[in-house]
Design an enzyme around this catalytic site. Sequence first.
Site, mmCIF file in Angstrom:
data_model
loop_
_atom_site.group_PDB
_atom_site.id
_atom_site.type_symbol
_atom_site.label_atom_id
_atom_site.label_comp_id
_atom_site.label_asym_id
_atom_site.label_seq_id
_atom_site.Cartn_x
_atom_site.Cartn_y
_atom_site.Cartn_z
ATOM 1 N N CYS A 8 0.860 -1.188 0.000
ATOM 2 C CA CYS A 8 0.000 0.000 0.000
ATOM 3 C C CYS A 8 0.894 1.235 0.000
ATOM 4 O O CYS A 8 2.049 1.168 -0.444
ATOM 5 C CB CYS A 8 -0.992 -0.033 1.169
ATOM 6 N N ASN A 11 2.084 1.552 4.480
ATOM 7 C CA ASN A 11 2.380 0.282 5.180
ATOM 8 C C ASN A 11 1.993 0.340 6.658
ATOM 9 O O ASN A 11 2.646 -0.260 7.501
ATOM 10 C CB ASN A 11 3.865 -0.116 5.025
ATOM 11 N N CYS A 13 -1.815 0.788 7.266
ATOM 12 C CA CYS A 13 -3.254 0.477 7.299
ATOM 13 C C CYS A 13 -3.576 -0.783 6.489
ATOM 14 O O CYS A 13 -3.768 -1.854 7.046
ATOM 15 C CB CYS A 13 -4.089 1.658 6.800
ATOM 16 N N ARG A 14 -3.653 -0.653 5.166
ATOM 17 C CA ARG A 14 -4.171 -1.752 4.346
ATOM 18 C C ARG A 14 -3.243 -2.958 4.279
ATOM 19 O O ARG A 14 -3.683 -4.103 4.503
ATOM 20 C CB ARG A 14 -4.469 -1.243 2.926
ATOM 21 N N SER A 15 -1.966 -2.753 3.961
ATOM 22 C CA SER A 15 -1.116 -3.932 3.727
ATOM 23 C C SER A 15 -0.748 -4.697 5.008
ATOM 24 O O SER A 15 -0.648 -5.925 4.958
ATOM 25 C CB SER A 15 0.126 -3.575 2.886
ATOM 26 N N ASP A 125 -8.283 3.845 0.416
ATOM 27 C CA ASP A 125 -7.364 4.296 1.463
ATOM 28 C C ASP A 125 -8.186 4.799 2.647
ATOM 29 O O ASP A 125 -8.934 5.764 2.511
ATOM 30 C CB ASP A 125 -6.504 5.420 0.871
HETATM 31 P P1 4NP Z 1 -2.016 2.784 3.916
HETATM 32 O O1 4NP Z 1 -2.738 4.135 4.415
HETATM 33 O O2 4NP Z 1 -1.380 3.119 2.578
HETATM 34 O O3 4NP Z 1 -3.141 1.825 3.784
HETATM 35 O O4 4NP Z 1 -1.012 2.402 4.970
HETATM 36 C C1 4NP Z 1 -2.079 5.361 4.486
HETATM 37 C C2 4NP Z 1 -1.229 5.618 5.543
HETATM 38 C C3 4NP Z 1 -0.588 6.833 5.623
HETATM 39 C C4 4NP Z 1 -0.822 7.807 4.665
HETATM 40 C C5 4NP Z 1 -1.665 7.534 3.598
HETATM 41 C C6 4NP Z 1 -2.292 6.310 3.512
HETATM 42 N N1 4NP Z 1 -0.202 9.050 4.769
HETATM 43 O O5 4NP Z 1 -0.445 9.927 3.916
HETATM 44 O O6 4NP Z 1 0.601 9.281 5.720
#
Ligand code: 4NP
Length: 154
Positions: A8, A11, A13-15, A125
Site C-alpha cells: 500500500c 504500510n 493500514c491496508r497492507s 485508502d
Molecule cells: P495505507 O494508508 O497506505 O493503507 O497504509 C495510508 C497511511 C498513511 C498515509 C496515507 C495512507 N499518509 O499519507 O501518511
Amino acid sequence: MSKVLFVCLGNICRSPLAKGLATKIAEEKGMHERLFFDSCGTSHYHVGGPPDARTVENAKKNGLILNNIARQFGKKDFREFDFILAMDKDNMTNIKKLDQSNEFAEKLFLMRDFDYIEAGGDVPDPYFGGEEGFQEVYEILERSIKNFIETKFD
Ligand code: 4NP
C-alpha cells in the site's frame, strides 16, 4: 514455498492488515508451511513504525493481532517475491516505475483482481476517514485474499 507481498502507500493500514489476514487464513487452511506473507509501502512516510492504531483496533475487533514494522518497497522485492499485490492503481503505478524493463510484470496484481464482488477496483485508502472505512477495508481484504489463495494455491 511461495512468497506474497502486499503493498500500500504507508504500510500502516491496508497492507499490514492484508498480511495478518492472509497469515491467519493460510493457517486455518493448513497451508502456512507453503505460503509466506509480507507487507510494505511505496512511500517512506511511516518506515520503522507499527500499524495505525485504528487498523490495530479494527483488526482486534475482528479477532486478529497484527505484527508489522513499516518498510518501503524496494527493487530487490521484485526478485524476492512470487506475487506482488498492490492495494490500488496509484501504488501499482509506483511499483511499475521501479520495473522499467517490465521484467516482473507477471508477478504484479491488483488486490481486487481477486475480489469476486467488484474486481479490479481499488482497496480504498482509509487513512483520512472514519471507522467504517477500516471495516470496509477489512471485508474487501478478507474476501479478496480468500479468493486469491483458493485461485492460486488450492
Ligand atoms: P495505507 O494508508 O497506505 O493503507 O497504509 C495510508 C497511511 C498513511 C498515509 C496515507 C495512507 N499518509 O499519507 O501518511
